[in-house]
Design an enzyme around this catalytic site. Structure first.
Site, short mmCIF file in Angstrom:
data_model
loop_
_atom_site.label_atom_id
_atom_site.label_comp_id
_atom_site.label_asym_id
_atom_site.label_seq_id
_atom_site.Cartn_x
_atom_site.Cartn_y
_atom_site.Cartn_z
N LYS A 112 0.82 -1.21 0.00
CA LYS A 112 0.00 0.00 0.00
C LYS A 112 0.86 1.27 0.00
CE LYS A 112 -4.02 -2.23 0.60
NZ LYS A 112 -3.61 -3.64 0.58
C1 LIG Z 1 -4.11 -4.83 -0.02
C2 LIG Z 1 -3.26 -6.03 -0.07
C3 LIG Z 1 -3.43 -7.03 -1.07
C4 LIG Z 1 -4.55 -6.97 -2.08
O1 LIG Z 1 -4.35 -5.98 -3.05
P1 LIG Z 1 -5.58 -5.47 -3.95
O2 LIG Z 1 -5.05 -4.33 -4.74
O3 LIG Z 1 -6.64 -5.03 -2.95
O4 LIG Z 1 -6.04 -6.60 -4.78
C5 LIG Z 1 -2.56 -8.11 -1.09
N1 LIG Z 1 -1.59 -8.23 -0.16
C6 LIG Z 1 -1.38 -7.30 0.80
C7 LIG Z 1 -0.29 -7.50 1.80
C8 LIG Z 1 -2.21 -6.17 0.89
O5 LIG Z 1 -2.00 -5.26 1.87
#
Ligand SMILES: *Cc1c(COP(=O)(O)O)cnc(C)c1O
Length: 495
Positions: A112
């Protein structure tokens, strides 16, 4: 050429990139999408010698056309700096025959950070361009990773405030401590008595409250979203797929034009959609492989053409993928309807009303770039152990879901194309699940005890993000009932 954005549910609506970023969601409930996906105008031969920041500019300038060169370069420089613990920002680790694109080197050690370290800068630049005088208030409900990354991104950013709501007993101990120790004069963190859904519907209700919006407007505030539906989060994610391809080329792992496959551990469908956008831009990508955990709505969707959220919600060891409504899928649906906003709206209304919808055969035929797979809890744990025993490399639980699906895909399809797996979190964020997968003798120990044992197992030092929280002071102890979120927001902002 100027690129405009329209809503997936109303093609009449047409806004600039800065408006789309400020608004987050279109007023008709649709998601903003570029009118036309741009094609990379810098050749790979040039991209391969670029830094992450240079690549970011080359990609983002084609999407955010109403930002000036100086504005965009300034946002990029502020985002991708020493907050990342490696100059490469998104390094590729070759483990066996697979390449792991490590997206967890930012401030909160989850992917993120890749988008949330730049979103605040894009947002205040957009606000300046649009002469917004109000302070922008970011409201976020989180099940763990988004909250901390948004807090870290918006902390002490002038002209913004951020309030994060998390479910009191619904996040991991490390995630909770990461949030409650967050510094910054413009941040609030609130534990609500309820679950993540309560937090999310509470935030939505506040967004939709016109009376409150008016009251706050008079006091000089307006709300916005740091959620992954914001185009300002999607665009920065396209960058690292272009960068990964260029680096494979620079390292002579592939030859020019050679197709690679991308495997993405998926929840809200944002990260894999960004990879699809990279493919549309001209990056030689073969298959986009969507990996799910036991909440395998997407796996079922790609197999059957029916999206059905009417099922039990499973709590897994990869909590950031525990999701039944993947909101960014709407952007793909829109594309496969042939950009028909009325059809998209009809399907999304079906999802809202019955919790399901089915696409036509014609639409399904347009999904051939995608493959899907899923991993059970056992598959995930075994994958972590197997990769560790073979190579010494420690995967986090989310990345392991994708690594497992990748192995399965290669075995089944005999596709010898090189695979890049998006590695979305540091194993330190999920120490307990990771360590017990490696050896069951760790079962009796808690997350914090295991954090100190992971360095000798993984050969990777304790990340700064973890050191920081271990001796940090808890600064946020606010709690509220799930029905009092609006009152609390008013109290925090007005009184
Ligand atoms: C948010 C997240 C995901 C999923 O990503 P999306 O873009 O929502 O599909 C996968 N792994 C981690 C560690 C995340 O924080």
């Amino acid at each position: 050429m100027k690129l405009y954005y329209k809503s997936t549910r109303n093609s009449e609506l047409r806004v600039s990139s800065s408006e789309a970023i400020l608004k987050g969601l279109a007023s008709d409930g649709g998601l903003f999408v570029p009118e036309k996906l741009p094609v990379l105008d810098v050749p790979m031969e040039e991209l391969k010698d670029m830094t992450y920041q240079e690549t970011a500019y080359a990609v983002m300038k084609q999407f955010l056309t109403d930002f000036t060169e100086d504005e965009l370069k300034d946002c990029i420089a502020r985002a991708y700096d020493g907050k990342f613990d490696t100059e490469e920002i998104a390094p590729l680790a070759k483990v066996g025959d697979t390449y792991f694109l490590e997206l967890f080197h930012g401030a909160t050690i989850a992917f993120k950070d890749m988008a949330l370290s730049i979103l605040p800068h894009l947002m205040i630049t957009a606000a300046r361009k649009k002469q917004v005088e109000n302070e922008i208030v970011i409201l976020t409900a989180t099940s763990g990773d988004t909250g901390k990354a948004a807090l870290a991104g918006f902390a002490d950013v002038k002209g913004t405030r951020i309030i994060v709501f998390y479910p009191k007993n619904g996040v991991s101990p490390v995630q909770e401590l990461q949030m409650t120790t967050q510094k910054g004069s413009n941040v609030n963190v609130v534990a609500i008595h309820g679950n993540f859904d309560d937090a999310q519907s509470g935030v939505k209700a506040i967004f939709e409250d016109q009376e409150l919006a008016k009251e706050l407007e008079e006091k000089g505030y307006q709300f916005s979203s740091a959620n992954s539906i914001n185009i300002g989060r999607l665009v920065p994610q396209v960058v690292y797929y272009v960068y990964a391809y260029a680096k494979l080329l620079a390292n002579e792992e592939i030859s020019i034009g050679e197709k690679i496959n991308i495997v993405v551990p998926t929840g809200n469908f944002g990260n894999i959609l960004a990879a699809y956008y990279a493919k549309q831009m001209g990056v030689p990508i073969g298959k986009l492989i969507c990996a799910s955990n036991e909440n395998k709505v997407l796996f079922d969707f790609f197999g059957t053409g029916t999206y059905d959220r009417n099922r039990e919600f499973v709590l897994t060891s990869s909590p950031s993928m525990d999701i039944l409504v993947s909101s960014n899928l709407e952007r793909l649906i829109y594309l496969i309807t042939g950009e028909a906003s009325d059809k998209t709206k009809e399907l999304m209304d079906g999802l809202k009303g019955n919790g399901s919808y089915s696409i036509t055969e014609e639409m399904k035929a347009k999904l051939q770039d995608f493959e899907a797979g899923f991993a059970t809890e056992t598959d995930t744990a075994e994958c972590i152990r197997r990769v560790y025993e073979r190579t010494g490399y420690v995967l986090d639980t989310h990345t392991a879901v994708a690594a497992y699906v990748c192995e399965q895909y290669q075995r089944k399809n005999g596709d010898s194309g090189k695979c890049v797996v998006a590695s979305t979190a540091s194993p330190y964020k999920f120490a307990k699940s990771v360590m017990t997968a490696i050896d069951s003798k760790y079962e009796a120990e808690d997350d914090f005890a295991l954090l100190n044992k992971l360095p000798s197992v993984s050969g990777v030092d304790l990340p700064q993000a973890i050191k920081d929280i271990l001796d940090a002071k808890v600064l946020h102890t606010l709690e509220c009932d799930k029905n009092q979120m609006k009152e609390l927001v008013k109290k925090l902002l007005i009184y």
